[in-house]
Write a protein that holds these residues in place. Structure first.
Motif: not given
Length: 257
Positions: A115-142
């Motif tokens: 989904g979108s604006a995920t850094p904000a959700f990560a901070i609100l959820n007090e996540v200590a680790e984040f990252g990036v992903t390269y993936h193949m596109v499908s019609e279903k989001l991410d």
């Protein structure tokens, strides 16, 4: 006896938007200039001024710039496509056009942060680790198979804007390292196990208002989660009937709501 080697350049399309789109164009440009690929670009971000920057950079380097996404369907024997900072929604006919699919940059770890604006959700959820992903596109989001993911620690004082900047830097670093290998099909796909619904930026509005009676850590988390200039409106509290905006870092006033 004479042997002739016929080399056909691989046609690559790039759907690019924002800073990461421009950086991705610059990552692929050396392959284009070396004659290893034939690159075309469609500036497809939400920021129109950045789209113009991407288009101008492409033209300056003799790269064909799409003015309409339907042009992709007219391309002959498209080998592969990349998507970074892209705001264009891919329908199946676009996904099927490149012989080896579309590789998308997602500025968050998958599958846990679709989904979108995920850094904000990560901070609100007090996540200590984040990252990036390269993936193949499908019609279903991410939801397409994962090609590559990398993670990094989030500082307890980092804002959403700073986390996003780290994602962009990491995404550029990864693409520089692996673009040629991926174009040469040197990758293995990993299943993208979908366990939660994608995050939506619109859902963040429920968390913007701060109660000053909250614990200090909770207030700080909300403040830095919404400190993302040009993307999110800041967190706020109400004092004596007036709305007071709260920032983790200095920030100019730009259409606050």
């Amino acid at each position: 006896t004479f042997y002739y080697l016929f080399f056909m350049m691989q046609n690559i399309a790039l759907f690019a938007g924002g800073d990461i789109g421009l950086r991705s164009l610059k990552c692929l440009l050396p392959l284009h200039c070396a004659g290893e690929i034939c690159l075309t670009v469609y500036p497809s971000g939400f920021d129109k001024s950045m789209n113009e920057v991407i288009a101008e950079h492409g033209r300056k380097n003799k790269i064909y710039v799409f003015d309409d996404p339907s042009n992709l369907l007219l391309e002959k024997e498209l080998w592969m496509a990349f998507s970074a900072g892209n705001g264009f929604l891919f329908k199946q006919e676009y996904i099927d056009k490149p012989q080896h699919g579309i590789i998308n940059f997602h500025a968050a770890p998958l599958p846990e942060f679709r989904g979108s604006a995920t850094p904000a959700f990560a901070i609100l959820n007090e996540v200590a680790e984040f990252g990036v992903t390269y993936h193949m596109v499908s019609e279903k989001l991410d939801a397409g198979p994962i090609i590559h993911g990398e993670k990094f620690l989030i500082s307890p004082d980092a804002t959403s804007n700073e986390v996003d900047s780290l994602c962009i830097e990491k995404g550029e670093e990864v693409l520089k390292k692996y673009a040629k290998r991926w174009i040469d099909l040197e990758f293995q796909l990993k299943e993208n196990l979908i366990t939660i619904l994608p995050y939506k930026r619109s859902a963040l509005e429920l968390y913007r208002k701060i109660d000053i009676s909250w614990p200090q850590k909770k207030i700080w988390n909300h403040v830095r989660a919404f400190d993302w200039e040009s993307v999110l409106n800041p967190a706020y509290t109400e004092l004596e009937g007036k709305r007071v905006y709260l920032f983790a870092r200095p920030r100019g006033e730009k259409g606050l709501n």
